[in-house]
Design a protein around this motif. Sequence first.
Motif, PDB file in Angstrom:
ATOM      1  N   LEU A 104       0.838  -1.212   0.000  1.00  0.00           N
ATOM      2  CA  LEU A 104       0.000   0.000   0.000  1.00  0.00           C
ATOM      3  C   LEU A 104       0.872   1.262   0.000  1.00  0.00           C
ATOM      4  N   GLY A 105       2.181   1.077   0.269  1.00  0.00           N
ATOM      5  CA  GLY A 105       3.112   2.212   0.270  1.00  0.00           C
ATOM      6  C   GLY A 105       3.731   2.522   1.616  1.00  0.00           C
ATOM      7  N   TRP A 106       3.504   1.648   2.605  1.00  0.00           N
ATOM      8  CA  TRP A 106       4.035   1.893   3.948  1.00  0.00           C
ATOM      9  C   TRP A 106       5.535   1.636   4.025  1.00  0.00           C
ATOM     10  N   LYS A 107       6.230   2.518   4.723  1.00  0.00           N
ATOM     11  CA  LYS A 107       7.666   2.341   4.977  1.00  0.00           C
ATOM     12  C   LYS A 107       7.902   2.502   6.477  1.00  0.00           C
ATOM     13  N   TYR A 108       9.025   1.940   6.974  1.00  0.00           N
ATOM     14  CA  TYR A 108       9.319   2.073   8.403  1.00  0.00           C
ATOM     15  C   TYR A 108      10.763   2.493   8.613  1.00  0.00           C
ATOM     16  N   ARG A 109      11.016   3.104   9.760  1.00  0.00           N
ATOM     17  CA  ARG A 109      12.345   3.641  10.071  1.00  0.00           C
ATOM     18  C   ARG A 109      13.260   2.554  10.631  1.00  0.00           C
ATOM     19  N   PRO A 110      14.586   2.807  10.648  1.00  0.00           N
ATOM     20  CA  PRO A 110      15.520   1.822  11.199  1.00  0.00           C
ATOM     21  C   PRO A 110      15.288   1.607  12.697  1.00  0.00           C
ATOM     22  N   LEU A 111      15.562   0.392  13.162  1.00  0.00           N
ATOM     23  CA  LEU A 111      15.389   0.049  14.573  1.00  0.00           C
ATOM     24  C   LEU A 111      16.254   0.936  15.467  1.00  0.00           C
ATOM     25  N   GLU A 112      17.473   1.237  15.007  1.00  0.00           N
ATOM     26  CA  GLU A 112      18.393   2.077  15.799  1.00  0.00           C
ATOM     27  C   GLU A 112      17.782   3.453  16.084  1.00  0.00           C
ATOM     28  N   GLU A 113      17.054   3.986  15.106  1.00  0.00           N
ATOM     29  CA  GLU A 113      16.425   5.307  15.282  1.00  0.00           C
ATOM     30  C   GLU A 113      15.344   5.249  16.361  1.00  0.00           C
TER      31      GLU A 113
END
Length: 317
Positions: free
Chosen positions: A290-299
């Motif tokens: 659907l276009g979802w993105k996620y940030r790095p775990l470290e962040e």
Amino acid sequence: MSGEDKERVCVTGAGGYIASWLVKYLLLKGYMVHGTVRDPCDEKNAHLKKLEGASENLQLFKTDLLDYEALCAAMAGCTGVFHVACPVPVGKVQLIEPAVVGTKNVLNSCVKAKVKRVVVVSSIGAVMLNPNWPKGQVMDEECWSDEEFCKATENYYCLAKTIAEIQALEYAKRGELDIVTVCPSIVIGPMLQPTINTSSLLLLGFLKDRTEPLEDEDRPLVDVRDVVDAILLIYEKPEAKGRYICTSFTIRMQALAEKIKSMYPNYDYSKSFTKVDEELRLSSGKLQNLGWKYRPLEESIRDSVKNYEEAGILHKE
């Protein structure tokens, strides 16, 4: 844009962890927001009134999930509703009635208010507890927690979430409402609310000295801000249908402890872990399509620790 032109939406349980971030993002996007809380004057909801745009575009309504009339008042004039309110895990009755009857009340209120779309925030607790799912097969939206297994293991949180989500999707099938559900995994990241929520205790537990051994099990994690991005994406994309699993990383507890320790060597850490053979595999493929993105775990870890330190929950070494 005048107040009359802005889209009006309602967020249930607005003072909670995910809901507070959702209110923040909705206000930043220019929505008029109705938030339901048990007590608008309670200090634990004060952070909502300080959010950017809150003074003009946020209205708090005193209600709880079992008060149908008050829910109707909160949803009047809203085109969208985000049902985020969730009972705190304390016991069987306190969990199941607010979750199941509460969801029913919310959906009936939405029908009455002629709401165009509802996003119900469920949980991977409604996905994962399925002993009949083929071993090694990735769990996707077709996988549901087994109600009898939840009862047998006395996992009333997962039982309540499963029943409530099934109930919501039944409404959608009947054509009464356009309902989409999202199932976040363990939610981490900075907090806006003053009280510590259950999922934040996971990271906090690593940063405070612990003597008892931890099970080295797989834990699925997702950042609270990525969850809110998913909720908004699902709400705003008309093609979104059915349920969506929302998770970013699955990591073993020992590996997570080592990652945190490499970033923050001065805190005390859990020293011992007991081996667990089970492997957890969850997919957010439908949501990513659907276009979802996620940030790095470290962040997520870095922003969480900074937030805990600033809030005085952790003391810098």
